[in-house]
Structures are given as structure tokens and as C-alpha cells.
Design a protein around this motif. Structure first.
Motif, PDB file in Angstrom:
ATOM      1  N   GLU A 173       0.837  -1.191   0.000  1.00 11.19           N
ATOM      2  CA  GLU A 173       0.000   0.000   0.000  1.00 11.19           C
ATOM      3  C   GLU A 173       0.876   1.246   0.000  1.00 11.19           C
ATOM      4  O   GLU A 173       1.787   1.365   0.823  1.00 11.19           O
TER       5      GLU A 173
ATOM      6  N   ASP B 294       2.541   4.758   0.759  1.00  7.75           N
ATOM      7  CA  ASP B 294       2.552   5.585   1.962  1.00  7.75           C
ATOM      8  C   ASP B 294       2.100   6.998   1.657  1.00  7.75           C
ATOM      9  O   ASP B 294       1.939   7.813   2.562  1.00  7.75           O
TER      10      ASP B 294
ATOM     11  N   ALA C 284      -2.411   6.185  -5.416  1.00  6.75           N
ATOM     12  CA  ALA C 284      -2.503   6.140  -3.957  1.00  6.75           C
ATOM     13  C   ALA C 284      -3.952   6.221  -3.487  1.00  6.75           C
ATOM     14  O   ALA C 284      -4.315   7.011  -2.610  1.00  6.75           O
TER      15      ALA C 284
ATOM     16  N   TYR D 265       9.595   6.217  -5.693  1.00  8.63           N
ATOM     17  CA  TYR D 265       9.681   4.749  -5.594  1.00  8.63           C
ATOM     18  C   TYR D 265      10.960   4.226  -6.224  1.00  8.63           C
ATOM     19  O   TYR D 265      11.580   3.296  -5.703  1.00  8.63           O
TER      20      TYR D 265
ATOM     21  N   ARG E 163      13.790   4.715  -3.832  1.00 11.26           N
ATOM     22  CA  ARG E 163      13.680   3.763  -2.728  1.00 11.26           C
ATOM     23  C   ARG E 163      14.087   2.356  -3.184  1.00 11.26           C
ATOM     24  O   ARG E 163      14.756   1.626  -2.442  1.00 11.26           O
TER      25      ARG E 163
ATOM     26  N   SER F 199       8.022  -4.660   0.758  1.00 13.51           N
ATOM     27  CA  SER F 199       7.464  -3.495   0.068  1.00 13.51           C
ATOM     28  C   SER F 199       8.287  -2.259   0.427  1.00 13.51           C
ATOM     29  O   SER F 199       8.581  -2.025   1.598  1.00 13.51           O
TER      30      SER F 199
ATOM     31  N   ALA G 141       7.143   0.730  -0.310  1.00 11.52           N
ATOM     32  CA  ALA G 141       6.172   1.828  -0.341  1.00 11.52           C
ATOM     33  C   ALA G 141       6.025   2.426   1.050  1.00 11.52           C
ATOM     34  O   ALA G 141       4.928   2.511   1.609  1.00 11.52           O
ATOM     35  N   THR G 142       7.147   2.796   1.614  1.00  6.41           N
ATOM     36  CA  THR G 142       7.179   3.487   2.899  1.00  6.41           C
ATOM     37  C   THR G 142       8.313   4.510   2.860  1.00  6.41           C
ATOM     38  O   THR G 142       9.108   4.514   1.913  1.00  6.41           O
ATOM     39  N   SER G 143       8.417   5.349   3.848  1.00  8.46           N
ATOM     40  CA  SER G 143       9.352   6.473   3.790  1.00  8.46           C
ATOM     41  C   SER G 143      10.804   6.002   3.812  1.00  8.46           C
ATOM     42  O   SER G 143      11.124   4.930   4.335  1.00  8.46           O
TER      43      SER G 143
ATOM     44  N   GLN H 238      12.037   5.228   7.295  1.00  6.55           N
ATOM     45  CA  GLN H 238      11.634   3.900   7.756  1.00  6.55           C
ATOM     46  C   GLN H 238      12.436   2.806   7.059  1.00  6.55           C
ATOM     47  O   GLN H 238      12.850   1.827   7.685  1.00  6.55           O
TER      48      GLN H 238
END
Length: 391
Positions: A41, A43, A241, A297, A300, A367, A369-371, A374
Motif C-alpha cells: 500500500e 505511503d 494512492a 519509488y 527507494r 514493500s 512503499a514506505t518512507s 523507515q
């Protein structure tokens, strides 16, 4: 004499296993200081212009049902988007259906095309809902393994070897969940030749199409001769999102879409009206936000892949979506053991690869899909865990 208690649940539902993804999500939610790399999901919050458009639709009194297939204006914009970005075109009046998420589109597609006992080739590792959706529609999932040898891209000869007289369709997902693999145009063309030769249908899940990083995405429906054999499935959850909005769509041949709409008509009526107005705004004025998210993304992805490789794990570079699928075989742990021990010892939640099919054993899905903050902390914790297991 005491008799066995009667079960009121259908056998084919009893036989389904609960989602392995949700199991680890639920475990993590009960613990403190957990960094979750588990649920797919974004962020990011839904872009404000999309939220505002939904608000305004309510203020203007658009609270009634729409047409079963969805707002015609939204279907027109979906066609414009698909045509502009992926060079496929559909008649908005009878070849596009707006659904409650892409998952409902897949479910309705199977129910529309499958007779009891029909086989569907499902490429694994795959999203956990695919095989159950086939079974719930009365079909039989036949799995084909995409391996790291080919960057997790299934090969046409593998598909052909799995075809029987009962094969009705093939389910493809590119970019892939959980591996992030993206099928090239050449690979899709080879699969298309098999599809044509054996007179098959393809359900092409393209929900991550906008999140492709290193090469131009090719829709299976854009391959010569495949539009009339393809049910293209996508939606707004990932790139825009909008996961909680539950809005997707299917596009394909008129006859099949009419059958899908019939099922949708009796079971759902229509997708939520306010969500459709939000999606309309997303397509008209939301692509800049999608591009910004895609850039983030990609950064990341590069960070996580390097971090995993630096700690000694083999990890191919995914071409799309927002997952990495590293091998954890060096640790000597199974996928489930790795995920459980990592959660308990370092408070990092990942998903065992085997929940995506037997070929996923020896891998985990993370995943990104986080900062970045994090992710940096998660990679530090994971490195401590991995080095302890390897050494």
C-alpha cells in the motif's frame, strides 16, 4: 448416537487458506516498534485534487447510483488514458467496466468466462488472490513457475508446456506482485503466439503499469492480435494512492464485458459514485502526482536493492511495482522462519515468499512503499539479523 456437526460453509470455501499477507500484518499490528514492509500500500496520501473532487461531487448531490458499468465520462477518460499511455483503445459504452477495485474485476472476469473444470494457467510467484479467485469461479488453477534465472519472467515455452485440452485462459501480472518483474515486449509477443495457436484468453493484471522504472511498459492488449483475446484489468489503488477508494476497471472484448457487466449488475450494482468522481479527476489532472511518486519509488528501490545485496542477500533489480523479492537461502531459514524470526527479533515485518506459491520458498517480499527514514531503519535492523544468521 451423536452425529458429526453439520457444516453450513461450502466445501470449496472451507478449502481456501487465509491470506498469508494478512497473517503477518495482523501479527505486526499487535507488536510495538514494528516497521512494516509487508502490505502493498502506498505511503502517499491520495492527491488533494482527487479528494476535493470527491467532496465537490457530494456537495453537488451526486449521491445516487451510476450506470452499472460506471460513469460514462469516467469510462471515456479511462479509454483516453489507456490509448495515450499504452496504445490500446476501447469503446467506452460497451468495452469498459468500472469495478470495486481491480480484485473485483478479476473475480468477475473468471466468473464470466469459466465453466466448471476449465483450467487457468497462473504464473507464480503471484498475488495471493489469483488461484482462489479461479477456484471460486469453478475453475482449476494450473501453476507455472517464473524463476530468478529469467528475472522472474515466465517464458512462452513454460506456458505452452502447461496447456491441456481444458485450458481456457492465462493470468499474467506485469509489473508483477510480488517480484516486481516486468515482461518485455519480446516476451509478450512470444506468449501471444502461444495464446493464438491454442485459442486462449488472457487476463492481464496491469495495476502497476504506471510504476515501471527502467523500460517502457507494454500492455499485453497492445500486442498484435491480442486485444480481442485480452481482458485488461487495472485500477487506481497503486499509482494514484487510492487503495481505500476501492476503484478498478476492466476493458476487453464487447461480448465478454457484457457478461462481466451482467454479473456486476446483480452483485454490486455499481462502484461508489463519489469514488468515481475522484477517479475522474485523477485521470484528468493527476498524472503529475503519479510521476512524482514514481520517481520516489525508484529511488527507494535502488536504496533497498543495494542494502539487501550489501548484507549478503541475492536480490534481482525489479523493473516495476514497489516490491523486492530477495533470496534468503544463505541464512539457512525457510521463508516463514525468516519472516517470523525477523519480526520477533528485530521488529521488521516482511512476507514469506511461499505465500505467493511454492516457487516463492526461499524468498521474502519487502514493500518499499514506505518512507526512506523507515526503510533506512528497516535495512539496518535486517542487516543485523541477516549477518547473525549467516555468520
Amino acid at each position: 448416537m451423536r452425529t458429526r456437526e453439520k457444516s453450513y460453509v461450502a466445501d470449496h470455501v472451507n478449502d481456501l487458506s487465509p491470506s498469508g499477507i494478512r497473517r503477518f500484518f495482523d501479527l505486526a499490528s499487535q507488536m510495538g516498534n514494528v516497521i512494516s514492509l509487508g502490505v502493498g500500500e502506498p505511503d502517499f496520501v491520495t492527491p488533494w485534487n482527487v479528494i476535493e473532487a470527491s467532496y465537490h461531487s457530494l456537495e453537488r448531490g451526486y449521491t445516487a447510483y451510476t450506470a452499472n458499468a460506471g460513469l460514462l465520462e469516467l469510462r471515456q477518460e479511462i479509454n483516453n488514458y489507456l490509448n495515450k499511455n499504452y496504445h490500446v483503445s476501447y469503446n467506452p459504452e460497451n468495452q469498459i467496466l468500472v469495478t470495486v477495485g481491480a480484485s473485483q474485476a478479476i473475480d468477475v472476469a473468471f466468473r464470466a468466462i469459466l465453466n466448471p473444470g476449465d483450467e487457468v494457467i497462473v504464473v507464480e510467484p503471484s498475488f495471493v488472490a489469483y488461484a482462489p479467485a479461479v477456484r471460486l469461479a469453478g475453475g482449476i488453477p494450473v501453476t507455472v513457475d517464473a524463476t530468478e534465472e529469467f528475472a522472474f519472467n515466465v517464458q512462452a515455452d513454460q506456458i505452452e508446456a502447461a496447456i491441456t485440452s481444458r485450458t481456457k485462459a492465462i493470468l499474467l501480472c506485469s509489473p508483477n506482485n510480488p517480484t516486481g518483474a516486468v515482461l518485455s515486449k519480446q516476451e509478450l509477443e512470444a506468449i501471444a503466439r502461444v495464446v493464438e495457436q491454442h485459442d486462449l484468453l488472457v487476463i492481464s493484471d496491469e495495476i502497476y503499469a504506471d510504476l515501471t522504472y527502467d523500460e517502457t511498459f507494454t500492455s499485453f492488449a497492445a500486442i498484435n492480435g491480442m486485444a480481442e483475446r485480452t481482458i485488461l484489468v487495472s485500477g487506481f489503488s497503486k499509482a494514484f494512492a487510492m487503495t481505500g477508494w476501492r476503484l478498478g476497471y476492466a476493458a476487453g472484448p464487447k461480448e465478454i464485458l457484457a457478461a462481466m457487466t451482467k454479473i456486476h449488475q446483480y452483485t454490486i450494482m455499481c462502484a461508489p459514485t463519489m469514488a468515481q468522481h475522484g477517479a475522474l479527476e485523477a485521470l484528468k489532472n493527476g498524472m503529475d502526482s503519479v510521476k512524482e511518486m514514481c520517481i520516489s519509488y525508484r529511488q527507494r528501490r535502488n536504496f533497498v536493492v543495494k542494502a539487501l545485496q550489501d548484507m549478503g542477500l541475492s536480490c534481482h533489480v525489479p523493473g516495476g511495482a514497489f516490491y523486492v523479492f530477495p533470496s534468503i537461502e544463505r541464512t539457512g531459514l525457510t521463508s516463514t522462519e525468516f519472516a517470523e524470526q525477523l519480526l520477533q527479533e528485530q521488529r521488521v515485518a516482511v512476507v514469506p515468499g511461499d505465500v505467493f506459491g511454492k516457487s516463492g520458498e526461499g524468498y521474502i517480499r519487502c514493500s518499499y512503499a514506505t518512507s526512506m527514514k523507515q526503510l533506512e531503519q528497516a535495512m539496518k535492523r535486517m542487516r543485523t539479523f541477516v549477518e547473525a544468521k549467516i555468520n
